[in-house]
Design a protein around this motif. Structure first.
Motif, PDB file in Angstrom:
ATOM      1  N   LEU A   1      -0.155 -15.359   4.148  1.00  0.00           N
ATOM      2  CA  LEU A   1       0.873 -14.884   5.147  1.00  0.00           C
ATOM      3  C   LEU A   1       1.903 -14.349   4.296  1.00  0.00           C
ATOM      4  O   LEU A   1       2.737 -13.315   4.789  1.00  0.00           O
ATOM      5  CB  LEU A   1       1.260 -16.235   5.727  1.00  0.00           C
ATOM      6  N   ALA A   2       2.393 -14.718   3.190  1.00  0.00           N
ATOM      7  CA  ALA A   2       3.506 -14.350   2.399  1.00  0.00           C
ATOM      8  C   ALA A   2       3.197 -12.933   1.855  1.00  0.00           C
ATOM      9  O   ALA A   2       4.056 -11.762   1.715  1.00  0.00           O
ATOM     10  CB  ALA A   2       3.535 -15.197   1.243  1.00  0.00           C
ATOM     11  N   MET A   3       1.931 -12.546   1.423  1.00  0.00           N
ATOM     12  CA  MET A   3       1.556 -11.201   1.023  1.00  0.00           C
ATOM     13  C   MET A   3       1.886 -10.249   2.444  1.00  0.00           C
ATOM     14  O   MET A   3       2.141  -9.348   2.275  1.00  0.00           O
ATOM     15  CB  MET A   3       0.286 -11.136   0.693  1.00  0.00           C
ATOM     16  N   HIS A   4       1.190 -10.825   3.569  1.00  0.00           N
ATOM     17  CA  HIS A   4       1.340  -9.949   4.753  1.00  0.00           C
ATOM     18  C   HIS A   4       2.546  -9.635   5.249  1.00  0.00           C
ATOM     19  O   HIS A   4       3.133  -8.497   5.257  1.00  0.00           O
ATOM     20  CB  HIS A   4       0.552 -10.814   5.753  1.00  0.00           C
ATOM     21  N   ASP A   5       3.742 -10.830   5.035  1.00  0.00           N
ATOM     22  CA  ASP A   5       4.983 -10.427   5.374  1.00  0.00           C
ATOM     23  C   ASP A   5       5.570  -9.422   4.372  1.00  0.00           C
ATOM     24  O   ASP A   5       6.417  -8.732   4.637  1.00  0.00           O
ATOM     25  CB  ASP A   5       5.470 -11.637   5.617  1.00  0.00           C
ATOM     26  N   GLY A   6       5.482  -9.925   3.203  1.00  0.00           N
ATOM     27  CA  GLY A   6       6.163  -9.077   2.157  1.00  0.00           C
ATOM     28  C   GLY A   6       5.676  -7.837   2.088  1.00  0.00           C
ATOM     29  O   GLY A   6       6.621  -6.818   1.807  1.00  0.00           O
ATOM     30  N   PHE A   7       4.496  -7.268   2.363  1.00  0.00           N
ATOM     31  CA  PHE A   7       4.040  -6.076   2.372  1.00  0.00           C
ATOM     32  C   PHE A   7       4.681  -5.302   3.440  1.00  0.00           C
ATOM     33  O   PHE A   7       5.004  -4.063   3.453  1.00  0.00           O
ATOM     34  CB  PHE A   7       2.714  -5.872   2.414  1.00  0.00           C
ATOM     35  N   ILE A   8       4.857  -5.945   4.422  1.00  0.00           N
ATOM     36  CA  ILE A   8       5.172  -5.208   5.909  1.00  0.00           C
ATOM     37  C   ILE A   8       6.757  -4.953   5.830  1.00  0.00           C
ATOM     38  O   ILE A   8       7.341  -3.749   6.236  1.00  0.00           O
ATOM     39  CB  ILE A   8       4.819  -5.883   7.089  1.00  0.00           C
ATOM     40  N   ALA A   9       7.341  -5.939   5.038  1.00  0.00           N
ATOM     41  CA  ALA A   9       8.921  -5.922   4.622  1.00  0.00           C
ATOM     42  C   ALA A   9       8.868  -4.695   3.626  1.00  0.00           C
ATOM     43  O   ALA A   9      10.263  -3.883   3.721  1.00  0.00           O
ATOM     44  CB  ALA A   9       9.618  -7.102   4.231  1.00  0.00           C
ATOM     45  N   TRP A  10       8.123  -4.327   2.944  1.00  0.00           N
ATOM     46  CA  TRP A  10       7.996  -3.131   1.885  1.00  0.00           C
ATOM     47  C   TRP A  10       8.354  -2.070   2.282  1.00  0.00           C
ATOM     48  O   TRP A  10       8.960  -1.095   1.679  1.00  0.00           O
ATOM     49  CB  TRP A  10       7.080  -3.611   0.718  1.00  0.00           C
ATOM     50  N   GLY A  11       7.066  -1.633   2.925  1.00  0.00           N
ATOM     51  CA  GLY A  11       6.688  -0.322   3.357  1.00  0.00           C
ATOM     52  C   GLY A  11       6.798  -0.009   4.786  1.00  0.00           C
ATOM     53  O   GLY A  11       6.668  -0.881   5.582  1.00  0.00           O
TER      54      GLY A  11
ATOM     55  N   GLY B   1      -2.682   7.943   1.854  1.00  0.00           N
ATOM     56  CA  GLY B   1      -3.974   6.980   2.135  1.00  0.00           C
ATOM     57  C   GLY B   1      -4.525   6.281   0.799  1.00  0.00           C
ATOM     58  O   GLY B   1      -5.498   5.735   0.589  1.00  0.00           O
ATOM     59  N   SER B   2      -3.525   6.209   0.030  1.00  0.00           N
ATOM     60  CA  SER B   2      -3.695   5.460  -1.378  1.00  0.00           C
ATOM     61  C   SER B   2      -2.578   4.281  -1.461  1.00  0.00           C
ATOM     62  O   SER B   2      -1.555   4.471  -0.881  1.00  0.00           O
ATOM     63  CB  SER B   2      -3.618   6.381  -2.563  1.00  0.00           C
ATOM     64  N   ILE B   3      -2.663   3.379  -2.509  1.00  0.00           N
ATOM     65  CA  ILE B   3      -1.940   2.549  -2.919  1.00  0.00           C
ATOM     66  C   ILE B   3      -0.551   3.278  -3.528  1.00  0.00           C
ATOM     67  O   ILE B   3       0.403   2.441  -3.700  1.00  0.00           O
ATOM     68  CB  ILE B   3      -2.250   1.371  -3.867  1.00  0.00           C
ATOM     69  N   LYS B   4      -0.651   4.342  -4.134  1.00  0.00           N
ATOM     70  CA  LYS B   4       0.304   5.073  -4.567  1.00  0.00           C
ATOM     71  C   LYS B   4       1.155   5.445  -3.250  1.00  0.00           C
ATOM     72  O   LYS B   4       2.672   5.310  -3.443  1.00  0.00           O
ATOM     73  CB  LYS B   4      -0.078   6.384  -5.459  1.00  0.00           C
ATOM     74  N   GLY B   5       0.772   5.892  -2.240  1.00  0.00           N
ATOM     75  CA  GLY B   5       1.771   5.929  -1.270  1.00  0.00           C
ATOM     76  C   GLY B   5       2.232   4.775  -0.501  1.00  0.00           C
ATOM     77  O   GLY B   5       3.477   4.628  -0.249  1.00  0.00           O
ATOM     78  N   ALA B   6       1.352   3.796  -0.398  1.00  0.00           N
ATOM     79  CA  ALA B   6       1.659   2.543   0.361  1.00  0.00           C
ATOM     80  C   ALA B   6       2.729   1.748  -0.507  1.00  0.00           C
ATOM     81  O   ALA B   6       3.492   1.100   0.070  1.00  0.00           O
ATOM     82  CB  ALA B   6       0.441   1.695   0.832  1.00  0.00           C
ATOM     83  N   ILE B   7       2.570   1.574  -1.813  1.00  0.00           N
ATOM     84  CA  ILE B   7       3.372   0.739  -2.542  1.00  0.00           C
ATOM     85  C   ILE B   7       4.434   1.395  -3.323  1.00  0.00           C
ATOM     86  O   ILE B   7       5.465   0.888  -3.579  1.00  0.00           O
ATOM     87  CB  ILE B   7       2.551   0.050  -3.586  1.00  0.00           C
TER      88      ILE B   7
ATOM     89  N   GLY C   1      -3.970   3.899   3.385  1.00  0.00           N
ATOM     90  CA  GLY C   1      -3.213   3.356   2.397  1.00  0.00           C
ATOM     91  C   GLY C   1      -2.836   1.962   2.396  1.00  0.00           C
ATOM     92  O   GLY C   1      -2.761   1.157   1.632  1.00  0.00           O
ATOM     93  N   PHE C   2      -2.346   1.554   4.069  1.00  0.00           N
ATOM     94  CA  PHE C   2      -2.094   0.217   4.146  1.00  0.00           C
ATOM     95  C   PHE C   2      -3.353  -0.770   3.559  1.00  0.00           C
ATOM     96  O   PHE C   2      -3.097  -1.885   3.201  1.00  0.00           O
ATOM     97  CB  PHE C   2      -1.542   0.078   5.638  1.00  0.00           C
ATOM     98  N   ALA C   3      -4.554  -0.366   4.355  1.00  0.00           N
ATOM     99  CA  ALA C   3      -5.780  -0.926   3.971  1.00  0.00           C
ATOM    100  C   ALA C   3      -6.068  -1.378   2.311  1.00  0.00           C
ATOM    101  O   ALA C   3      -6.477  -2.311   2.053  1.00  0.00           O
ATOM    102  CB  ALA C   3      -6.855  -0.631   4.632  1.00  0.00           C
ATOM    103  N   ARG C   4      -5.792  -0.316   1.714  1.00  0.00           N
ATOM    104  CA  ARG C   4      -6.019  -0.076   0.554  1.00  0.00           C
ATOM    105  C   ARG C   4      -5.041  -1.117  -0.321  1.00  0.00           C
ATOM    106  O   ARG C   4      -5.347  -1.820  -1.270  1.00  0.00           O
ATOM    107  CB  ARG C   4      -6.160   1.222  -0.281  1.00  0.00           C
ATOM    108  N   ALA C   5      -3.992  -1.060   0.239  1.00  0.00           N
ATOM    109  CA  ALA C   5      -2.678  -1.878  -0.505  1.00  0.00           C
ATOM    110  C   ALA C   5      -3.394  -3.500  -0.026  1.00  0.00           C
ATOM    111  O   ALA C   5      -3.080  -4.353  -0.822  1.00  0.00           O
ATOM    112  CB  ALA C   5      -1.456  -1.683   0.112  1.00  0.00           C
ATOM    113  N   GLY C   6      -4.033  -3.782   1.041  1.00  0.00           N
ATOM    114  CA  GLY C   6      -4.014  -5.103   1.229  1.00  0.00           C
ATOM    115  C   GLY C   6      -5.100  -5.609   0.328  1.00  0.00           C
ATOM    116  O   GLY C   6      -5.029  -6.643  -0.089  1.00  0.00           O
ATOM    117  N   VAL C   7      -6.361  -4.801  -0.176  1.00  0.00           N
ATOM    118  CA  VAL C   7      -6.999  -5.064  -0.975  1.00  0.00           C
ATOM    119  C   VAL C   7      -6.557  -5.326  -2.468  1.00  0.00           C
ATOM    120  O   VAL C   7      -6.845  -6.249  -3.001  1.00  0.00           O
ATOM    121  CB  VAL C   7      -8.171  -3.992  -1.133  1.00  0.00           C
ATOM    122  N   TYR C   8      -5.683  -4.336  -2.842  1.00  0.00           N
ATOM    123  CA  TYR C   8      -4.956  -4.631  -4.114  1.00  0.00           C
ATOM    124  C   TYR C   8      -4.008  -5.774  -4.173  1.00  0.00           C
ATOM    125  O   TYR C   8      -4.026  -6.426  -5.176  1.00  0.00           O
ATOM    126  CB  TYR C   8      -4.039  -3.407  -4.390  1.00  0.00           C
ATOM    127  N   LEU C   9      -3.216  -6.065  -3.259  1.00  0.00           N
ATOM    128  CA  LEU C   9      -2.660  -7.397  -3.188  1.00  0.00           C
ATOM    129  C   LEU C   9      -3.202  -8.482  -2.954  1.00  0.00           C
ATOM    130  O   LEU C   9      -2.865  -9.701  -3.658  1.00  0.00           O
ATOM    131  CB  LEU C   9      -1.466  -7.099  -1.877  1.00  0.00           C
TER     132      LEU C   9
END
Length: 358
Positions: free
Chosen positions: A174-184, A195-201, A210-218
């Protein structure tokens, strides 16, 4: 006179040659150090959860590990000028077809979001040396890539700053979900890295891929199993319209659930939960595992199978005593006496935005 001329220049040339020999080991050492540092930043399949790796046989895992090791040690050789660096995959046996190698690289890109440096998962084959090779985007040098990996890790630390060791897996996710949505934000649709974590993060703007790949990475950073899934999302129930999309499966308490960071974070400043930890009925109603061309990008040679989602949505934690509740994140979903609430900055709100009074 001729002898005198050659003797005059022989000593300087000899010195230059000697200096070159002395410098050569340091250059090689630097290259090796950079490659080893890159490898240290990208854990192997035994260190973090990687679905494609877990599905593989022992022999396949060895090839997977060897390919990852080789890719991390790529050189900026600019083999095809202004297009790519060539990275020979001598570890791949000739018994594998080019289709086999392509599926392996696709699986690895889904498992390892850091491999956005690959220009394409489609390999090339050198018919003179009988070697498959991967293509690394020419815009990278090993040193630049290592720097980006460090910046990705620092950004991830910021996104995950609300995560603490004493949290449950649900609270961490939940903290990851909220933290990422607040981030990008969703955007930069035509960007090279959307389409990559370079773009998303790093760039903070990306599309669903890119969002889905960020989900995997985080999720890998917090130890929660997560899979990159692609297919279609229903964009209009009235007109039965569908569009290509990417999202995640995550595992909690032994069950798998759908998580779509794009759906929940598509609007800047709003943290939604309509696609957070959903079960199979929600998937069947809103998603398809085939793309708009009719192919299944998840199973057509990439994964052997996909896990079955839970028959029900995940039940969020129940807080029986609001006075003793600890709010770990600035955007937390709570269930109290049958009411679904949002906590922001210690204040409870109902889903329509009004302050909740017990």
């Amino acid at each position: 006179m001729k002898h005198s001329f050659s003797m005059r220049y022989a000593l300087p040339f000899a010195r230059l040659f000697t200096w070159a020999l002395l410098l050569l080991p340091s250059v090689v050492c630097t290259a090796q150090t950079t490659a080893d540092s890159i490898r240290a930043m990208i854990p192997n399949g035994n260190q973090v959860f990687r679905y494609g790796y877990q599905e593989s046989s022992a022999a396949q895992k060895q090839i997977y590990d060897d390919v990852l090791y080789t890719l991390c040690g790529f050189e900026a050789n600019n083999y095809s000028q202004y297009y790519y660096h060539r990275c020979d995959l001598t570890c791949i046996p000739n018994t594998m077809t080019i289709q086999d190698v392509m599926h392996l690289l696709e699986r690895m890109q889904r498992d390892i979001p850091e491999l956005y440096i690959l220009q394409s998962p489609i390999p090339r084959y050198d018919y003179e040396t009988y070697v498959y090779y991967a293509r690394i985007s020419y815009t990278f040098t090993p040193e630049m890539y290592l720097d980006e990996l460090h910046r990705l890790r620092l950004a991830a630390d910021t996104i995950l700053q609300a995560v603490t060791p004493d949290m449950s897996d649900y609270e961490k996710l939940l903290a990851m979900h909220d933290g990422f949505i607040a981030w990008g934000d969703y955007g930069d649709i035509t960007g090279a890295w959307a389409g990559s974590i370079k773009g998303a993060i790093l760039n903070k703007r990306a599309i669903c891929e890119g969002f889905a790949r960020a989900g995997v990475y985080l999720c890998q950073q917090i130890g929660i199993p997560c899979i990159y899934i692609s297919g279609q999302l229903c964009t209009s129930t009235q007109n039965d319209e569908w569009g290509n999309h990417a999202w995640n499966y995550v595992q909690l308490d032994g069950n798998w659930y759908l998580m779509d960071l794009t759906t929940d974070g598509a609007f800047p400043g709003i943290c939604g939960y309509s696609a957070f930890l959903k079960g199979d009925p929600y998937l069947q109603e809103n998603y398809r595992l085939t793309n708009t061309e009719g192919g299944d990008a998840n199973l057509d040679g990439v994964y052997q199978s996909l896990p079955t989602l839970s028959a029900t949505d995940y039940d969020p934690m129940t807080i029986s005593d609001l006075d003793n509740a600890v709010y770990h994140t600035p955007c937390t979903k709570l269930l109290h006496n049958g009411h679904l609430l949002i906590c922001r900055d210690g204040i409870l709100y109902t889903l329509d935005g009004t302050i909740y009074n017990d």
